[in-house]
Design an enzyme around this catalytic site. Structure first.
Site, PDB file in Angstrom:
ATOM      1  N   ASP A  24       0.491  16.323  44.046  1.00 34.83           N
ATOM      2  CA  ASP A  24      -0.842  16.918  44.093  1.00 34.83           C
ATOM      3  C   ASP A  24      -0.791  18.399  43.709  1.00 34.83           C
ATOM      4  O   ASP A  24       0.215  19.072  43.926  1.00 34.83           O
ATOM      5  CB  ASP A  24      -1.415  16.764  45.517  1.00 34.83           C
ATOM      6  CG  ASP A  24      -2.922  17.002  45.550  1.00 34.83           C
ATOM      7  OD1 ASP A  24      -3.568  16.926  44.482  1.00 34.83           O
ATOM      8  OD2 ASP A  24      -3.452  17.270  46.651  1.00 34.83           O
ATOM      9  N   HIS A  41      -2.229  18.483  34.404  1.00 34.45           N
ATOM     10  CA  HIS A  41      -1.696  17.113  34.401  1.00 34.45           C
ATOM     11  C   HIS A  41      -0.541  16.983  33.398  1.00 34.45           C
ATOM     12  O   HIS A  41       0.438  16.296  33.658  1.00 34.45           O
ATOM     13  CB  HIS A  41      -2.803  16.108  34.084  1.00 34.45           C
ATOM     14  CG  HIS A  41      -3.912  16.101  35.102  1.00 34.45           C
ATOM     15  ND1 HIS A  41      -3.667  16.103  36.455  1.00 34.45           N
ATOM     16  CD2 HIS A  41      -5.268  16.090  34.966  1.00 34.45           C
ATOM     17  CE1 HIS A  41      -4.823  16.093  37.114  1.00 34.45           C
ATOM     18  NE2 HIS A  41      -5.812  16.093  36.229  1.00 34.45           N
ATOM     19  N   LEU A 135      18.122   3.698  39.254  1.00 37.97           N
ATOM     20  CA  LEU A 135      17.000   4.192  40.068  1.00 37.97           C
ATOM     21  C   LEU A 135      15.799   3.299  39.782  1.00 37.97           C
ATOM     22  O   LEU A 135      15.579   2.916  38.633  1.00 37.97           O
ATOM     23  CB  LEU A 135      16.678   5.639  39.651  1.00 37.97           C
ATOM     24  CG  LEU A 135      15.428   6.285  40.245  1.00 37.97           C
ATOM     25  CD1 LEU A 135      15.715   6.797  41.652  1.00 37.97           C
ATOM     26  CD2 LEU A 135      14.932   7.450  39.397  1.00 37.97           C
TER      27      LEU A 135
HETATM   28  C1  IPE Z   1      -3.969  12.005  45.882  1.00 41.85           C
HETATM   29  O1  IPE Z   1      -4.412  13.240  45.430  1.00 41.85           O
HETATM   30  C2  IPE Z   1      -3.751  11.071  44.736  1.00 41.85           C
HETATM   31  C3  IPE Z   1      -2.775  11.495  43.733  1.00 41.85           C
HETATM   32  C4  IPE Z   1      -1.996  12.529  43.765  1.00 41.85           C
HETATM   33  C5  IPE Z   1      -2.686  10.617  42.620  1.00 41.85           C
HETATM   34  P1  IPE Z   1      -5.949  13.645  45.492  1.00 41.85           P
HETATM   35  O2  IPE Z   1      -6.012  15.021  44.975  1.00 41.85           O
HETATM   36  O3  IPE Z   1      -6.772  12.625  44.801  1.00 41.85           O
HETATM   37  O4  IPE Z   1      -6.232  13.579  47.052  1.00 41.85           O
HETATM   38  P2  IPE Z   1      -7.447  14.174  47.896  1.00 41.85           P
HETATM   39  O5  IPE Z   1      -8.707  13.720  47.243  1.00 41.85           O
HETATM   40  O6  IPE Z   1      -7.325  15.667  47.869  1.00 41.85           O
HETATM   41  O7  IPE Z   1      -7.249  13.618  49.271  1.00 41.85           O
HETATM   42  C1  IPE Z   2      -2.928  15.459  41.339  1.00 41.54           C
HETATM   43  O1  IPE Z   2      -3.443  16.718  41.057  1.00 41.54           O
HETATM   44  C2  IPE Z   2      -3.038  14.530  40.165  1.00 41.54           C
HETATM   45  C3  IPE Z   2      -4.044  13.463  40.318  1.00 41.54           C
HETATM   46  C4  IPE Z   2      -4.730  13.199  41.391  1.00 41.54           C
HETATM   47  C5  IPE Z   2      -4.255  12.626  39.158  1.00 41.54           C
HETATM   48  P1  IPE Z   2      -4.977  17.043  41.267  1.00 41.54           P
HETATM   49  O2  IPE Z   2      -5.689  16.740  39.994  1.00 41.54           O
HETATM   50  O3  IPE Z   2      -5.503  16.357  42.456  1.00 41.54           O
HETATM   51  O4  IPE Z   2      -4.923  18.610  41.497  1.00 41.54           O
HETATM   52  P2  IPE Z   2      -5.785  19.442  42.523  1.00 41.54           P
HETATM   53  O5  IPE Z   2      -5.594  18.837  43.883  1.00 41.54           O
HETATM   54  O6  IPE Z   2      -7.199  19.378  42.060  1.00 41.54           O
HETATM   55  O7  IPE Z   2      -5.209  20.812  42.420  1.00 41.54           O
HETATM   56 MG    MG Z   3      -5.639  16.889  44.433  1.00 43.17          MG
END
Ligand code: IPE
Ligand code: IPE
Ligand code: MG
Length: 252
Positions: A24, A41, A135
């Protein structure tokens, strides 16, 4: 598996056998640089490449990463489209390298949510790498922990099992990660301290580690810090500390 594959591997018990990661913070990483979220990303894919390599070098047997949750469809359509394109590109470009490195690749989640093209790429990648043993890389995509439990219950019911025969083991057998040991170490980057519907069943006794580091910045040093924290934990599984230490003494 040859020794050459894991030069710096510490003693077996010190390395988590299975690490599960919520990757995240990509969006915030990009925002801080005044870049579009998708740039985060892209960087996130690079970070994953490094963490896969580091896990293999350290002798971690299984790595499971959350790439796209069943709730991430709620994001703006442009971001969802870009994420799908990125996923597709990664499948096209990365699988050969994974295969060369003896890494088994699979995806868990409701694949019917993805385009035919992505589904085909996933099936091909899984088939190509299925016999690799260094792995196991499992990517959770359109995955939700609740979805997983529900689909497991459906499979059990379809098998005609009697209610009296349903137990934790028979249900666990139907879950997406049934063939893997439960995660020893869970890592969430990006500062949030929540599970966000990741592996609900399997994390029952996993050691949880949260870090403010944003996923694109998570490198092998950050991984080592997480593993070092894991090593300091005492896993009691309901027992007392004294019992755990007695068992250790007896074993070693
Ligand atoms: C969780 O991250 C899912 C992934 C990293 C793929 P999110 O960014 O979607 O989670 P929330 O919405 O902050 O809980
Ligand atoms: C995690 O990073 C990747 C996905 C959920 C696809 P985020 O896109 O949630 O990044 P933040 O949380 O907005 O910084
Ligand atoms: Mg996020």
């Amino acid at each position: 598996m040859t020794a050459r594959h894991k030069p710096a591997a510490p003693a077996h018990a010190e390395v988590p056998r299975h690490i599960a990661i919520i990757m995240d913070g990509n969006g915030r990483w990009a925002k801080r640089r005044l870049m579009p979220r998708v740039a985060g990303h892209h960087k996130g894919v690079e970070a994953l490449r490094g963490v896969i390599r580091a896990c293999a070098e350290r002798g971690v047997a299984h790595l499971t990463v959350f790439a796209f949750s069943s709730e991430n469809w709620r994001r703006p359509p442009e971001e969802v489209t870009l994420l799908m394109e990125l996923f597709m590109r990664a499948l096209e470009n990365e699988v050969a390298r994974l295969h060369q490195n003896d890494i088994r690749f699979r995806v868990v989640g409701d694949l019917s949510g993805f385009s035919e093209r992505i589904q085909t790429l996933i099936r091909d990648a899984e088939a190509r790498t299925r016999d690799n043993t260094r792995l196991t890389l499992t990517v959770a995509a359109n995955y939700g922990g609740r979805w997983d439990i529900v689909q497991a219950v459906k499979k059990l019911m379809l098998s005609g099992v009697a209610p009296g025969a349903v137990n934790e083991a028979s249900l666990a057998e139907q879950l997406s990660l049934a063939d893997l040991p439960e995660p020893d170490l869970f890592i969430r980057t990006g500062g949030e301290q929540r599970i966000s519907n990741f592996l609900l069943w399997q994390l029952a006794y996993t050691e949880l580690y949260f870090t403010d580091t944003l996923w694109p910045d998570f490198d092998s040093d950050a991984l080592d810090a997480a593993i070092a924290s894991y090593r300091r934990r005492e896993r009691r599984f309901g027992r007392t500390s004294e019992q755990v230490q007695d068992t250790r003494g007896a074993a070693g």
